[in-house]
Design a protein around this motif. Structure first.
Motif, mmCIF file in Angstrom:
data_model
loop_
_atom_site.group_PDB
_atom_site.id
_atom_site.type_symbol
_atom_site.label_atom_id
_atom_site.label_comp_id
_atom_site.label_asym_id
_atom_site.label_seq_id
_atom_site.Cartn_x
_atom_site.Cartn_y
_atom_site.Cartn_z
ATOM 1 N N LEU A 46 62.742 -40.312 -43.694
ATOM 2 C CA LEU A 46 61.859 -41.468 -43.568
ATOM 3 C C LEU A 46 62.667 -42.765 -43.546
ATOM 4 N N GLU A 47 62.135 -43.766 -42.870
ATOM 5 C CA GLU A 47 62.727 -45.093 -42.903
ATOM 6 C C GLU A 47 62.569 -45.674 -44.310
ATOM 7 N N LEU A 48 63.461 -46.623 -44.646
ATOM 8 C CA LEU A 48 63.415 -47.195 -45.990
ATOM 9 C C LEU A 48 62.073 -47.861 -46.300
ATOM 10 N N ASN A 92 60.408 -52.858 -57.117
ATOM 11 C CA ASN A 92 59.583 -52.829 -55.905
ATOM 12 C C ASN A 92 60.363 -53.151 -54.636
ATOM 13 N N LYS A 93 61.672 -52.967 -54.701
ATOM 14 C CA LYS A 93 62.510 -53.183 -53.511
ATOM 15 C C LYS A 93 63.396 -51.955 -53.324
ATOM 16 N N ILE A 94 63.981 -51.836 -52.154
ATOM 17 C CA ILE A 94 64.688 -50.596 -51.855
ATOM 18 C C ILE A 94 65.846 -50.864 -50.906
ATOM 19 N N ASP A 95 66.929 -50.105 -51.076
ATOM 20 C CA ASP A 95 68.015 -50.066 -50.094
ATOM 21 C C ASP A 95 68.575 -48.653 -50.103
ATOM 22 N N GLU A 96 69.703 -48.448 -49.445
ATOM 23 C CA GLU A 96 70.252 -47.099 -49.320
ATOM 24 C C GLU A 96 70.605 -46.482 -50.673
ATOM 25 N N LYS A 97 70.923 -47.332 -51.643
ATOM 26 C CA LYS A 97 71.333 -46.812 -52.957
ATOM 27 C C LYS A 97 70.150 -46.354 -53.806
ATOM 28 N N VAL A 100 63.047 -41.828 -59.284
ATOM 29 C CA VAL A 100 64.366 -41.594 -58.685
ATOM 30 C C VAL A 100 64.354 -40.283 -57.890
ATOM 31 N N LYS A 101 63.726 -39.263 -58.462
ATOM 32 C CA LYS A 101 63.632 -37.971 -57.773
ATOM 33 C C LYS A 101 62.824 -38.108 -56.485
ATOM 34 N N ALA A 102 61.714 -38.866 -56.549
ATOM 35 C CA ALA A 102 60.875 -39.077 -55.364
ATOM 36 C C ALA A 102 61.656 -39.799 -54.274
ATOM 37 N N PHE A 103 62.461 -40.813 -54.663
ATOM 38 C CA PHE A 103 63.280 -41.553 -53.699
ATOM 39 C C PHE A 103 64.236 -40.606 -52.958
ATOM 40 N N ASN A 104 64.911 -39.766 -53.730
ATOM 41 C CA ASN A 104 65.886 -38.852 -53.120
ATOM 42 C C ASN A 104 65.213 -37.853 -52.185
ATOM 43 N N GLN A 105 64.058 -37.357 -52.584
ATOM 44 C CA GLN A 105 63.349 -36.379 -51.755
ATOM 45 C C GLN A 105 62.831 -37.018 -50.465
ATOM 46 N N LEU A 106 62.303 -38.252 -50.583
ATOM 47 C CA LEU A 106 61.769 -38.941 -49.402
ATOM 48 C C LEU A 106 62.875 -39.287 -48.405
#
Length: 641
Positions: free
Chosen positions: A282-284, A307-312, A271-277
């Motif tokens: 970077l693009e999603l 293994n999926k991603i969106d803005e949230k 979660v921390k890595a997601f927020n920092q990236l």
């Protein structure tokens, strides 16, 4: 230059024949009382097309010495535990215990005081790799014979013997060591209690059979696999990097009423890595690629379903159907503008709920030809059912050692995080945790750590034989002559460091006890041997080197009271009195006990009180004290030693 010497003796044909048979029929090789042997009944069967009559077949694990192991578990001990205040921290108030001595005899001493009170037992016994030492438990020999036979060489009554792979009773000796200890340990577990046992490939199959017999096959919980980041055996074929820990319950039916949950380890990191990236702009898709790279590391592999991603955030798609669900409505896929396929089992949500989830962007539509699924986001606060495969980075423990001790003073310790996870998923905040192969006291350290996290009041009992450290080891060079010295110092330093870092208000102390012979005199004379010179031996039945603290410990064990109970020392009529757990037990081992003392002590109405048998002012006072206590405090139970 080494030159091979002539043998100068004829060939040993028996051994040669044995090896030939072992090659042809490896299943017929067994262990007998004298070492490796051939099972001739089984060999006969191998050489016959018909069933050969022999011993009645049964499904069980047998080995030479099993009956003796059962007897060993049931034999009483006359030993006791003596407090060592100078090695302890906050002795009178702490509820944690560290016990030095042979764990078999310690387990026997704990049978009454801790019967059915231990929630978790964790042990890391010798793995029987051919280099380990095992206990040689032989109570049929006198003390001196046993001392010589087992190679003891110190005051702690060590009974450790080498167990090389070439030994004829390689497996049997190990099983004979484990059997009585597990048998006694089972008695201490609560109804919902569990035992975790670390083990490797050498004995895991035998250990399961022994645990099936002692704890019940129906009480098996799991065989966890522990993947670490070290390779123990750099062999030609396989580099072994996994160990196991078996988990059995005292009563699985009772345990099943609990729900085991642990944090998704590493989830906070992702979660921390997601927020920092995201902050990096970077693009999603690029963020997701970075996250998937993290999943390639063993530490985060168990999270790869997210293994999926969106803005949230990072999510996985989860089921939106249930058996017997509704099939008379659907929702529109915003990507195609067409109705979504209805799950074959039916929807798990009402139409209103489905529409709300769609509006909140909580539905993953994926392939338009398949039913949609719900998004399940990864958060740092998620709890999950523990997996049976764990990866623990034990380099963290190596760094902690170097920081705390400036050297690697204990070899191959169990990862702190591993033991903490075991406690997290299977203990309550007030559980007692027992480790009777304590080693470097990792489980004590883990208890402190978990208590600081949830302000729990878990208590530990550590038991360890004071085995000598190798003179070439870092521990010996650092001044630690035996393993107990290492364990106690680790507990002190871990407590100090955790207290400084967390400021948590928990119990950081521990009481040290040491196994020793009984506090009572061993005086055995025939009537004709009495003379005036030895009559003084009977003046006091307590050994001259024993203190009031020693006597109190033995009294608590004999009366079935936990050694962790709070102990106070008070003055009553000028005499020192030990007050255990308020009025649960009063003990006074001073001399000159009389009627005035009885009247004073009766005002507190203790449940139990104990004196030395010769501690009364005279025989009349002894009788009167008993009668006064009956009158003034009728609930008080009085005993003498």
């Amino acid at each position: 230059m080494n030159i091979e010497k002539l043998d100068l003796k004829s060939p040993d044909l028996v051994n040669e024949n044995f090896e030939k048979l072992a090659t042809l029929f490896p299943n017929c090789v067994t262990e007998g009382a004298e070492g490796k042997a051939i099972d001739f009944d089984l060999l006969k069967q191998e050489l016959s097309h018909a069933v050969v009559e022999g011993n009645k077949e049964r499904y069980r694990l047998e080995w030479p010495g099993k009956r003796e192991a059962i007897v060993t578990a049931n034999l009483p001990t006359t030993k006791t535990l003596r407090p060592v205040r100078e090695d302890s921290v906050d002795f009178d108030n702490t509820e944690n215990l560290y016990i030095e001595g042979d764990n078999l005899e310690v387990l026997k001493l704990l049978q009454e005081s801790y019967l059915g009170k231990i929630k978790i037992i964790y042990i890391d016994p010798p793995y029987n790799t051919g280099k380990d030492f095992v206990y040689k438990d032989n109570f049929s020999k006198d003390a001196q014979e046993e001392l010589i036979d087992s190679g003891q060489k110190d005051e702690y009554n060590q009974r450790l013997i080498a167990n090389p792979e070439t030994a004829g009773r390689y497996h049997s000796d190990w099983l004979s060591m484990m059997y009585p200890r597990l048998k006694l340990a089972r008695n201490l577990l609560t109804d919902d209690g569990v035992i975790f046992i670390s083990i490797d490939d050498n004995e895991v199959h035998h250990l399961r059979k022994v645990c099936d017999e002692i704890l019940g096959e129906y009480n098996f919980v799991a065989q966890f696999i522990h993947k670490n980041n070290s390779n123990k055996n750099q062999a030609n074929l396989v580099s072994v990097s996994c160990e196991y820990f078996l988990c059995y319950s005292r009563d699985l039916e009772v345990l099943n009423k609990e729900i085991w949950r642990i944090e998704k380890k590493g989830a906070k990191d992702i979660v921390k890595a997601f927020n920092q990236l995201k902050k990096q702009g970077l693009e999603l898709d690029e963020v997701l690629d970075e996250i998937k790279d993290l999943y390639k590391r063993p530490k985060y592999a168990h999270l790869s379903r997210w293994n999926k991603i969106d803005e949230k955030g990072v999510f996985m798609d989860d089921n939106l159907s249930r058996e017997g669900g509704a099939k008379d409505y659907t929702i529109i896929n915003p990507d195609t503008g067409k109705p979504c396929p209805i799950p074959p089992r039916g929807w798990a949500k009402s139409k209103v709920e489905l529409e709300k989830l769609r509006e909140d962007n909580m539905i993953y539509f994926g392939d338009p030809s398949t039913p949609p699924r719900i998004k399940s986001y990864l958060t740092g606060e998620d709890l999950s059912v523990p997996d049976s495969f764990w990866y623990i980075d034990n380099s963290i423990d190596t760094r902690w050692q170097k920081q705390t001790f400036n050297s690697l003073i204990f070899e191959n310790p169990k990862p702190l995080e591993l033991i903490r996870l075991i406690m997290e998923m299977s203990s309550a905040k007030d559980s007692i945790i027992l480790d009777f192969f304590s080693g470097s006291a990792t489980s004590a350290h883990a208890t402190f750590q978990l208590n600081t996290e949830d302000l729990g009041k878990r208590k530990f009992i550590q038991v360890q034989l004071p085995e000598f450290t190798n003179e070439k080891s870092e521990a010996y060079k650092a001044g630690y002559k035996n393993i107990c010295e290492i364990g106690k110092e680790r507990i002190r330093r871990a407590a100090k460091k955790i207290k400084e870092e967390t400021k948590a208000d928990i119990d950081y102390g521990f009481r040290v006890y040491r196994l020793d012979s009984s506090n009572m005199q061993d005086v055995y004379y025939k009537p004709q041997d009495y003379d005036q010179n030895n009559l003084d031996l009977f003046g006091d039945n307590v050994k001259s080197d024993r203190t009031a603290d020693d006597l109190l410990a033995q009294v608590m064990l004999d009366w079935g009271l936990p050694l962790s109970l709070k102990i106070e020392q008070i003055d009553v009529s000028g005499k020192k009195v030990f007050k255990v757990a308020e009025n649960s037990l009063y003990a006074c081992f001073d001399s000159g006990i009389d009627e005035d003392f009885a009247k004073a002590i009766a005002q507190d109405e203790p449940l139990r009180i104990v004196f030395k048998d010769n501690g009364f002012k005279n025989d009349t006072a002894k009788t009167n004290v008993k009668q006064l206590l009956k009158q003034l405090s009728p609930e008080t139970e009085m005993k003498v030693i």
